[in-house]
Design an enzyme around this catalytic site. Structure first.
Site, PDB file in Angstrom:
ATOM      1  N   ILE A  30      31.169  49.215  20.675  1.00  0.00           N
ATOM      2  CA  ILE A  30      32.489  49.108  20.041  1.00  0.00           C
ATOM      3  C   ILE A  30      32.489  47.974  19.017  1.00  0.00           C
ATOM      4  CG2 ILE A  30      34.967  48.814  20.428  1.00  0.00           C
ATOM      5  CD1 ILE A  30      33.907  51.352  21.754  1.00  0.00           C
ATOM      6  N   LYS A  72      48.255  42.375  28.899  1.00  0.00           N
ATOM      7  CA  LYS A  72      48.438  41.814  27.544  1.00  0.00           C
ATOM      8  C   LYS A  72      48.374  42.951  26.509  1.00  0.00           C
ATOM      9  CE  LYS A  72      44.742  40.089  25.298  1.00  0.00           C
ATOM     10  NZ  LYS A  72      44.492  40.634  23.956  1.00  0.00           N
ATOM     11  N   ASN A  73      47.374  43.818  26.656  1.00  0.00           N
ATOM     12  CA  ASN A  73      47.150  44.825  25.599  1.00  0.00           C
ATOM     13  C   ASN A  73      48.121  45.984  25.673  1.00  0.00           C
ATOM     14  OD1 ASN A  73      45.183  43.174  24.705  1.00  0.00           O
ATOM     15  ND2 ASN A  73      43.468  44.409  25.444  1.00  0.00           N
ATOM     16  N   CYS A 102      37.713  38.377  13.357  1.00  0.00           N
ATOM     17  CA  CYS A 102      37.550  37.357  14.388  1.00  0.00           C
ATOM     18  C   CYS A 102      36.070  37.360  14.773  1.00  0.00           C
ATOM     19  CB  CYS A 102      38.446  37.642  15.583  1.00  0.00           C
ATOM     20  SG  CYS A 102      37.999  39.155  16.402  1.00  0.00           S
ATOM     21  N   ASP A 125      41.426  50.420   8.506  1.00  0.00           N
ATOM     22  CA  ASP A 125      41.427  51.664   7.716  1.00  0.00           C
ATOM     23  C   ASP A 125      42.050  52.834   8.472  1.00  0.00           C
ATOM     24  OD1 ASP A 125      38.939  51.175   9.249  1.00  0.00           O
ATOM     25  OD2 ASP A 125      38.466  53.212   8.661  1.00  0.00           O
ATOM     26  N   ASP A 180      35.937  45.121  26.704  1.00  0.00           N
ATOM     27  CA  ASP A 180      36.572  43.865  27.139  1.00  0.00           C
ATOM     28  C   ASP A 180      36.037  43.378  28.479  1.00  0.00           C
ATOM     29  OD1 ASP A 180      39.904  44.578  25.801  1.00  0.00           O
ATOM     30  OD2 ASP A 180      38.002  44.033  24.868  1.00  0.00           O
ATOM     31  N   ARG A 231      44.888  32.900  25.733  1.00  0.00           N
ATOM     32  CA  ARG A 231      45.456  34.038  25.020  1.00  0.00           C
ATOM     33  C   ARG A 231      45.662  35.215  25.960  1.00  0.00           C
ATOM     34  NH1 ARG A 231      43.128  35.367  19.249  1.00  0.00           N
ATOM     35  NH2 ARG A 231      44.818  36.826  19.570  1.00  0.00           N
ATOM     36  N   ARG A 284      36.997  43.727  12.249  1.00  0.00           N
ATOM     37  CA  ARG A 284      38.304  44.249  12.672  1.00  0.00           C
ATOM     38  C   ARG A 284      39.051  44.967  11.530  1.00  0.00           C
ATOM     39  NH1 ARG A 284      39.516  41.606  17.562  1.00  0.00           N
ATOM     40  NH2 ARG A 284      40.743  43.462  18.026  1.00  0.00           N
ATOM     41  N   PRO A 285      38.486  46.049  10.980  1.00  0.00           N
ATOM     42  CA  PRO A 285      39.147  46.772   9.884  1.00  0.00           C
ATOM     43  C   PRO A 285      40.438  47.446  10.348  1.00  0.00           C
ATOM     44  CG  PRO A 285      37.296  48.025  10.709  1.00  0.00           C
ATOM     45  CD  PRO A 285      37.266  46.711  11.449  1.00  0.00           C
ATOM     46  N   ARG A 331      45.714  39.398  15.767  1.00  0.00           N
ATOM     47  CA  ARG A 331      45.432  40.665  15.111  1.00  0.00           C
ATOM     48  C   ARG A 331      46.355  41.763  15.594  1.00  0.00           C
ATOM     49  NH1 ARG A 331      42.279  44.109  13.306  1.00  0.00           N
ATOM     50  NH2 ARG A 331      42.344  46.008  14.529  1.00  0.00           N
TER      51      ARG A 331
END
Ligand code: EPZ
Length: 423
Positions: free
Chosen positions: A332, A22-23, A119, A127, A310, A402, A124-125, A95
């Site tokens: 994290i 997925k990622n 979330c 920057d 994860d 998801r 979840r920035p 996201r």
């Protein structure tokens, strides 16, 4: 809405095949925006998130179709929509869609992308994404929840992308995708080294990009004039593979996980071997069997090749039934502990102290009604339900859908008693 019901206590045995990552596939689908030519992406898992990304591509002027694990992307003729605006409705549901910013800016010289929501696992920035895009010469403004970026011609630059929590996977991907059509050379320092970043770079190189150092903390990109269409098969999902490795151990079973990449699993293999699990690796599979009582382990999540955040929730379900004290530290996403309360409802003894979870292993979990809060927390609850005595029902399983393709069918194939019921 559906809920998942599991009648636990069955030792899982047999073979299971891992789906595509997925990622990896999400940024790769975003990268198809960098060309007008057709692209074909294979080994795509059928997930809520991959379907969302296909919808986003359609909203950005592509004809995209996910059919039997293959996404074909061609540019559509109708230019009714401005092809560089990614709207709130779609971006806020996932996201990862923020990673269309780099390709849109690189290809069209402008992009208007909704800021992703936070979330439950953290704020979840973005920057670092914006720092990298700015370094390439884009003018950035924000209004009504959108980022607007504009640059006549992006220029190669040297950018340090390390943040307070270390490197950023999607920021590395976003900046890499913006840099491939920039003028001159870009150096990304403190780049993410995840296999998914490497896979994205491999796809961009097939499109004609000039990239070196992907998979290491320093990535160099030499800008080119244009990119062509390409075909690519996505790497296997290392987090799905790791989830099934834990499934073998929490059920005291014996599972061979096929179509995986053992070299992507170093940190998890190291921890499970330290706990006493027996793991037999081959080129593209791993056999995990429970041989004897496991020992507790301490772990801190870190950017790759460290222990993956994860996999933190899934390991916790295993440690919750491993006698002794394990300390799990989340470096994290320090708030990524929504699964703790639900595990405790099943009889686990876990105490949260800031970014640490202190797990005191119990003999057995007992089935209970629990609620999923995010993707990996729901995987943790499935694992706990498989190990528990009695029935566990997990509500809000759209979180699970998801990121795990056909997980019930795969678990059933291993002997699990698992089915869906209406909420
Ligand atoms: C990717 O998210 C994954 N998602 C996440 O997987 C994964 O947990 C995460 O990487 C870390 O490995 C996808 O690839 C689609 P980050 P990403 O930027 O890229 C902070 C799952 O379960 N940060 O690497 O968004 C951030 O808050 C999902 O499949 C900044 O400070 O994560 C976090 O603490 C969940 N500024 C740390 O960096 C930024 O601009 C790592 O986040 C960006 C991130």
């Amino acid at each position: 809405m559906d809920k998942l019901v599991i009648d636990g206590g069955v030792r899982l045995k047999g073979d299971v095949r891992v789906s595509g990552s997925k990622n990896s596939v999400l940024p790769i689908l975003a990268a198809t925006l960098l060309t007008d030519e057709p692209c074909v992406v294979r080994n795509v898992p059928g997930l809520r998130d991959t379907n969302t990304m296909v919808k986003i591509l359609r909203s950005l002027g592509k004809n995209a179709e996910l059919n039997k694990g293959v996404v074909s992307v061609v540019s559509s003729k109708n230019n009714s929509l401005p092809r560089w605006v990614a709207d709130y409705k779609l971006v806020s549901t996932m996201r990862a869609s923020f990673c269309v910013l780099g390709p849109l800016l690189g290809r069209f010289g402008e992009a208007r992308v909704s800021l992703p929501g936070g979330c439950v696992i953290g704020i979840r920035p973005v920057d670092l994404h914006l720092k990298g895009i700015k370094a390439l010469g884009a003018a950035i403004s924000m209004d009504s929840g959108y980022v607007y970026a504009k640059a006549k011609q992006l220029k190669g630059s040297h950018v340090y992308l390390g943040g307070v929590y270390g490197s950023s996977v999607l920021a590395t991907g976003n900046v890499m995708m913006a840099a491939v059509l920039a003028k001159g050379k870009t150096v990304i320092e403190s780049a993410a080294c995840e296999p998914e970043v490497e896979d994205l770079a491999d796809f961009l190189i097939k499109m004609g990009a000039k990239i070196r150092g992907h998979g290491t903390p320093v990535i160099e990109v030499e800008g080119v004039k244009r990119l062509r269409g390409a075909e690519h098969s996505v790497i296997p999902d290392r987090i799905e593979a790791g989830t099934f490795m834990i499934a073998a151990l929490v059920t005291r079973g014996d599972i061979t996980i096929k179509n995986m990449v053992p070299r992507h699993m170093g940190a998890l293999v190291d921890k499970l071997e330290e706990a006493g699990a027996s793991l037999v690796k081959s080129a593209d599979s791993m056999r995990v069997c429970y041989k004897k009582q496991l020992k507790p382990v301490n772990v801190s999540t870190l950017p790759y090749p460290g222990f993956p955040t994860d996999m933190q929730a899934q390991l916790m379900s295993l440690m919750s039934i491993t006698p002794g004290i394990s300390i799990i530290t989340e470096k994290i996403y320090p708030d990524r502990f929504m699964h703790v309360a639900e595990l405790n409802r099943m009889g686990a003894l876990i105490q949260r102290e800031g970014p640490h979870a202190i797990v005191s292993g119990v003999k057995k979990l007992s089935g209970a009604p629990v609620m999923a809060s995010d993707l990996r927390a729901s995987a943790c609850l499935v694992l706990a339900g498989l190990a528990a005595s009695g029935k566990t029902s997990i509500s809000r399983i759209y979180h699970l859908e998801r990121g795990y393709e056909n997980i019930e069918r795969k678990l059933e194939g291993l002997g699990a008693k698992i089915w869906r019921e209406k909420e």
